[in-house]
Enzyme design. Sequence first.
Site, short mmCIF file in Angstrom:
data_model
loop_
_atom_site.label_atom_id
_atom_site.label_comp_id
_atom_site.label_asym_id
_atom_site.label_seq_id
_atom_site.Cartn_x
_atom_site.Cartn_y
_atom_site.Cartn_z
N TRP A 112 0.83 -1.21 0.00
CA TRP A 112 0.00 0.00 0.00
C TRP A 112 0.86 1.26 0.00
O TRP A 112 0.38 2.35 -0.26
CB TRP A 112 -0.96 0.00 1.20
CG TRP A 112 -0.33 0.29 2.54
CD1 TRP A 112 0.67 -0.43 3.12
CD2 TRP A 112 -0.61 1.37 3.44
NE1 TRP A 112 1.01 0.11 4.34
CE2 TRP A 112 0.24 1.22 4.57
CE3 TRP A 112 -1.50 2.45 3.43
CZ2 TRP A 112 0.24 2.10 5.65
CZ3 TRP A 112 -1.50 3.32 4.52
CH2 TRP A 112 -0.64 3.15 5.61
N ASP A 113 2.15 1.09 0.26
CA ASP A 113 3.10 2.20 0.24
C ASP A 113 2.96 3.01 -1.05
O ASP A 113 3.11 4.24 -1.05
CB ASP A 113 4.54 1.69 0.30
CG ASP A 113 4.82 0.79 1.49
OD1 ASP A 113 3.90 0.12 1.96
OD2 ASP A 113 5.99 0.74 1.93
N GLU B 273 1.03 -1.86 13.05
CA GLU B 273 1.12 -3.32 13.13
C GLU B 273 1.52 -3.81 14.52
O GLU B 273 1.70 -5.01 14.71
CB GLU B 273 2.08 -3.84 12.05
CG GLU B 273 1.52 -3.64 10.66
CD GLU B 273 2.50 -4.02 9.55
OE1 GLU B 273 3.70 -4.18 9.85
OE2 GLU B 273 2.06 -4.16 8.39
N LYS C 119 3.45 1.72 16.28
CA LYS C 119 4.56 1.59 15.33
C LYS C 119 4.59 2.77 14.35
O LYS C 119 5.63 3.32 14.03
CB LYS C 119 4.40 0.28 14.55
CG LYS C 119 5.46 0.01 13.52
CD LYS C 119 5.17 -1.27 12.76
CE LYS C 119 6.25 -1.58 11.74
NZ LYS C 119 5.89 -2.71 10.88
N GLN C 120 3.42 3.12 13.83
CA GLN C 120 3.39 4.13 12.77
C GLN C 120 2.02 4.81 12.77
O GLN C 120 1.06 4.29 13.35
CB GLN C 120 3.65 3.49 11.42
CG GLN C 120 2.57 2.54 10.95
CD GLN C 120 3.06 1.61 9.85
OE1 GLN C 120 3.51 0.51 10.14
NE2 GLN C 120 2.97 2.05 8.60
#
Length: 771
Positions: free
Chosen positions: A357-358, A488, A601-602
Amino acid sequence: MNKYLKIDPWCIIEDTFSRENHPASESIFSLGNGRFGQRANFEESYSGESLQGNYIAGVYYPDKTRVGWWKNGYPEYFAKILNAPNWIGIEIQVGGELVDLAKAKVLSFRRTLNMKEGILYREYHIELASGKQLKANITRFLSMKDPELGIIRYSLVPVNFSGRIGIISSLDAGIKNADANYDEYFWDEVAKNFKDDCGYITSRTRKTEFDVCLGITTRILNGEEVVSISPTIEQREKYLAFHYTPEVSKGGAITILKYAAVQSSLYHKKEDLMDQAELSLKKAAEKGFENLLREHKERWEEKWKTSDILIEGDDEAQQGIRFNIFQLNQTYTGDDERLNIGPKGFTGEKYGGVTYWDTEAYCLPFFLCTAPSYVARNLVFYRYKQLGKAIENGEKLGFTEGAALYPMVTINGEECHNEWEITFEEIHRNGAIAHAIYNYVRHTGDKRYLIDYGLEVLIAISRFWRQRVNFSESRKKWVMLGVTGPNEYENNVNNNWYTNTIASWTLSYTIQLIAEIKNMDEEKYKILVSKVRFNEQEEIPAWEDIIENMYYPIDKESGIFLQQDGYLDKEQITTDQLDPAQQPINQHWSWDRILRSCFIKQADVLQGIYLFEDHYDTETIRKNFEFYESRTVHESSLSPCVHSILAARLSDMEMAYKLYLRTSRLDLDDYNNEVDEGLHITSMAGTWMSVIEGFAGKRVRNGRLVLNPQIPEQWESYSFKILFRGSRLKVKVTPKNLYLVNESNISAALIVLDESIQLNGQEEKVMKMKK
Ligand code: BGC
């Protein structure tokens, strides 16, 4: 963190040789031209640690999956862009001794990646065990003009001796992937040919049966003169080499010119591959090194014309941003709709060079603004072409009636990922693919794309969301259970706010488009309705009900959107309370501890606020930003850029700049001690976003390009270009003024510093920056 490179605005420079840094440098100094990419391995023998890597776009192997516990629905294979035959080998022997920088005494060394021209230079001065000294000067590039061509010029000067030296110019197809799951070879030799002074090996990938033919030709020059020496030929299975033993005299230079043709069956008929390679080598030799170099530089000049960001007053930041832009341009040139962008591009094996998906969430904005419109279109179209497989993928998991679930990881549309909590649950990727269509159309104004392709994808994704939610009788709301959000470090959660938000947004956008498209081209709409058996009367009301009654976890008291149900039950600690020695937590904590912690994480909720910023007021954005930034460990390279953009949106330039630095020099300064595995290509586009969308406040609203620039106090100025609906705008931001130039002949509709303006072709305008 490892800061060993010199700061320079256009070059990456390593000026001493270090065996420890060499694997990292092999990644950092990588070259690519969209069709193939080569790590900065040495041409000559090297017995130190090294990851040899040459990767050819689209040429992959379905490596057998290795999992501990098989789950129904797992894919059988993980596709990998393969490490391909090695064309760079130039072995040097002096009096029977091999030149090997791991063994020789290195008296001086310099490696320079000239990003302006796309050229890798290397110089060394060594002393061999025999006391003989040799100086070398090497130039390497992968032609941007002819993307099937790699070129090396390797000049040697014997410093304190005369005599014969041995030169072995090789082509080695006996190549393995370091990450092969079962230590297998993935290539078979199909043919080996010699013709005139060229050697060719055609290799075939096992199972996928891609053929590639690599051809090499080598010339030895004394000064500018070609030395006529007939080489002896060495050959064995999957290997060929030309041996030369020229006479050299002390202080005199001898030069090895090597051209390599890299042809794959993606672009040529299998039976023509060798002829094509021959043609390519012939043309290269006819043009000669200098002309090839000139053409290559011209292509790079073109690329920089639209994609450069110039930063005055901060060379470190300047080098960082150019490195990111350079690597993105090396990885994807957009001329082939079958190709995409792997998280590590052509710089290593990790992530297998396949699509995440980046691409939609991070890379698309860069290509939209800096490359001709077909480039971004090809990125979006890639997913259209894979729609059938996405529907099949949905069916495998039990979805019906044309519901598409795009894979987490793919090369040909089939799912390659196999961890249930991600493969089956990290479904927000579907939302990013829908959003990319919106983003593409809002930037380019290409509504035709929606009619021809986009709406079909959106209907299929909307159908998936409808089936993926369920109605909770107790809440009287639609809920989405068992998902993993972008963060994640949480798996299998219920009601991930981001996923629910993007799902509901997809449904709204699709409904809105249906109305628009019916108006624009009813005929075409009807064709689509019958193609996908769209039942407007039944499907649209069902979607509307989900939009109206979707459940979003929120803490009513504070107004914080909760990442998922129960997020506040976790012990709430902030990252400043984390022991730095325990970071990154993914290298120090058990997975179980990570999952139970509140650390993120993000960007997750913040990813949603970033995408749908206009839905929220500034206070809501601020509250959520402060809450989540203080809990985010940024252990994905995709994270700091999004936080930086939001910090800039909140005018917290200090925070925006701090986060920006973390993303822009991630690889150059090896923040995570892992750059030897390859570069973070997709997050490089995030770095670009943090300048353009963050500092410069670029948005598109109602068909107008919006700019709301601010400038970090560390910078004197920054300038960049944006391609927008046919126009090319140059923007320069200084603390006092904003300079705009429309470099094209097409007028552009803008909203700059809250003022609506029309900037006609070739028009310039200076505006005062806000205090
Ligand atoms: C991130 C994903 C990303 C992948 C590839 C992971 O570490 O969590 O969001 O898609 O890397 O870049």
